[in-house]
Design an enzyme around this catalytic site. Structure first.
Site, PDB file in Angstrom:
ATOM      1  N   ASP A   1       0.451  -0.984  -0.265  1.00  0.00           N
ATOM      2  CA  ASP A   1      -0.305   0.243  -0.045  1.00  0.00           C
ATOM      3  C   ASP A   1       0.636   1.434   0.094  1.00  0.00           C
ATOM      4  O   ASP A   1       1.872   1.688   1.149  1.00  0.00           O
ATOM      5  CB  ASP A   1      -1.077   0.223   1.132  1.00  0.00           C
TER       6      ASP A   1
ATOM      7  N   ASP B   1      -2.909   2.799  -5.988  1.00  0.00           N
ATOM      8  CA  ASP B   1      -1.837   2.719  -4.627  1.00  0.00           C
ATOM      9  C   ASP B   1      -1.440   1.587  -4.026  1.00  0.00           C
ATOM     10  O   ASP B   1      -1.269   1.956  -3.033  1.00  0.00           O
ATOM     11  CB  ASP B   1      -1.942   4.158  -4.268  1.00  0.00           C
ATOM     12  N   GLU B   2      -2.495   0.091  -4.516  1.00  0.00           N
ATOM     13  CA  GLU B   2      -2.486  -1.430  -3.707  1.00  0.00           C
ATOM     14  C   GLU B   2      -2.721  -2.192  -4.609  1.00  0.00           C
ATOM     15  O   GLU B   2      -3.194  -2.003  -5.465  1.00  0.00           O
ATOM     16  CB  GLU B   2      -3.107  -0.830  -2.520  1.00  0.00           C
TER      17      GLU B   2
END
Length: 404
Positions: free
Chosen positions: A21, A115-116
């Site tokens: 993350d 973003d993860e």
């Protein structure tokens, strides 16, 4: 290389799953171009009175600023924060490069957002080392190659890996060995579990359940009677039971679009016009994805941010904007008299399936005509990308910016 039996993927042959993350991703990408701002209170958001926070630096978060918070409220909490306009194309571009890097580690990558992602590291241990070594390598490589911080959680269960990354933020690494899985979970508040939102947490706390350990020791039958199937699922999670695999191909569950008005709207005509525009936008996305929907959901957010949703099942799958619109209008009517003006309205196509062959249409020739017309609109858009084609009732309106 011998594995540590106390770690994920040890002698017991457990899976090794990581949740990576990126930390304050939008903020950190902006700081790549403006490193002199590092350490400042920063908010990434469209600089307008009606926008919401997309991301905030940890310095701004210390003031209480959170993602999805109205920018006006964020400015009250952190009056000295600097607001930066988002550059979405850069976030997507760098995200694609990061996901490509993850693919060099394992072919089992499940991207959750820009973003993860989850990574199944089970097969990478022989080549890259222990789970902890791989986690450290990921953090080092992301920092070296992209100049960005990333937090990594590692466990043999997906939801525990995600909880671990949350607990290790910012810029950290946390590994939860299988023998300590339950011990780790039982130190957590019940709100840490997947599927426990504000309402469920409040209901659990009303029963005297505020920790995962208390939830685990509550009889499953009692939870089932109070929460149905969801209660059983929560009881299993409280004991670390979760057999979900990393999904390399994530099926689209819904496609939607919504609009936040510059001023709160009470006029029925304006709301219906917006529903028409959003329905055709969603239908276009369905057709572009070769998908159909058998469900439609309507979302309304009022002036005080109270949000209501209603949904309906369609008699047959569709990718017609007219069908989505007529269903959304029906849902709007069923909601009755609105207690206050509307801040946001949205339409979402649900229960998606791949479109194969011809659609089953109703006996109403108008529906067939509309589907033919919408397919023709798609053809025009493909041939003339700059052209603007819309229902006649919308042609006099000012064009709106693209909805992410």
């Amino acid at each position: 290389m011998a594995s540590d039996p106390a770690s994920p993927g040890g002698a017991g042959g457990s899976r090794v799953l990581a949740h990576a993350d990126m930390d304050a991703y939008y903020v950190e990408v902006e700081l790549l171009r403006r490193p002199e701002l590092r350490g400042r209170k920063i908010i990434v958001a469209q600089d307008s009175g009606r926008s919401v926070v997309l991301s905030a630096s940890y310095q701004a978060r210390a003031d209480g600023v959170r993602s999805a918070m109205p920018l006006s409220r964020a400015r009250q909490l952190s009056p000295h924060a600097l607001v930066l306009e988002p550059t979405m194309h850069r976030y997507r571009e760098i995200s694609a490069q990061i996901m490509a890097y993850f693919a060099t580690i394992t072919d089992r990558v499940e991207q959750l957002s820009v973003d993860e992602a989850f990574l199944d590291l089970t097969g990478a241990r022989r080549r890259l080392g222990s789970p902890e070594q791989i986690g450290r390598m990921i953090r080092s490589d992301i920092r070296e190659q992209f100049g960005l911080p990333v937090t990594v959680g590692i466990a043999d269960r997906k939801f525990i890996a995600k909880i671990a990354s949350t607990r290790a933020k910012p810029d950290g690494l946390l590994l939860v060995p299988p023998p300590r899985r339950v011990e780790f979970l039982h130190t957590l508040p019940v709100r840490a579990l997947w599927g426990v939102g504000g309402k469920t947490a409040a209901a659990l706390e009303g029963l005297g359940i505020s920790t995962v350990e208390q939830l685990a020791h509550t009889p499953a039958d009692s939870l089932r009677r109070r929460f149905g199937v969801h209660g059983e699922q929560l009881h299993r999670l409280a004991w670390g039971e979760d057999d979900r695999e990393v999904e390399t191909e994530r099926a689209e569950k819904s496609i939607g679009a919504e609009e936040t008005f510059a001023e709160d709207i009470a006029e029925e005509k304006v709301l219906r016009e917006e529903l028409l525009r959003l329905s055709h936008k969603v239908a276009g996305r369905l057709r572009a994805s070769a998908m159909t929907a058998q469900g439609v959901a309507l979302k309304l957010r009022y002036r005080d941010f109270e949000t209501h949703t209603r949904s309906a099942t369609l008699p047959h799958p569709t990718h017609s904007g007219l069908t989505l619109y007529s269903t959304a209008v029906s849902l709007l009517e069923k909601m009755g008299e609105r207690p206050q003006p509307v801040r946001l309205i949205g339409v979402r196509a649900e229960r998606l399936q791949h479109h194969v062959g011809a659609l089953q249409l109703s006996f109403d020739r108008a529906e067939t005509n509309w589907v033919d017309a919408e397919n023709a609109v798609d053809a025009v858009a493909r041939r003339f990308p700059g052209a603007s084609v819309a229902p006649a009732s919308l042609l006099s309106r000012e064009p709106r910016p693209e909805i992410e």
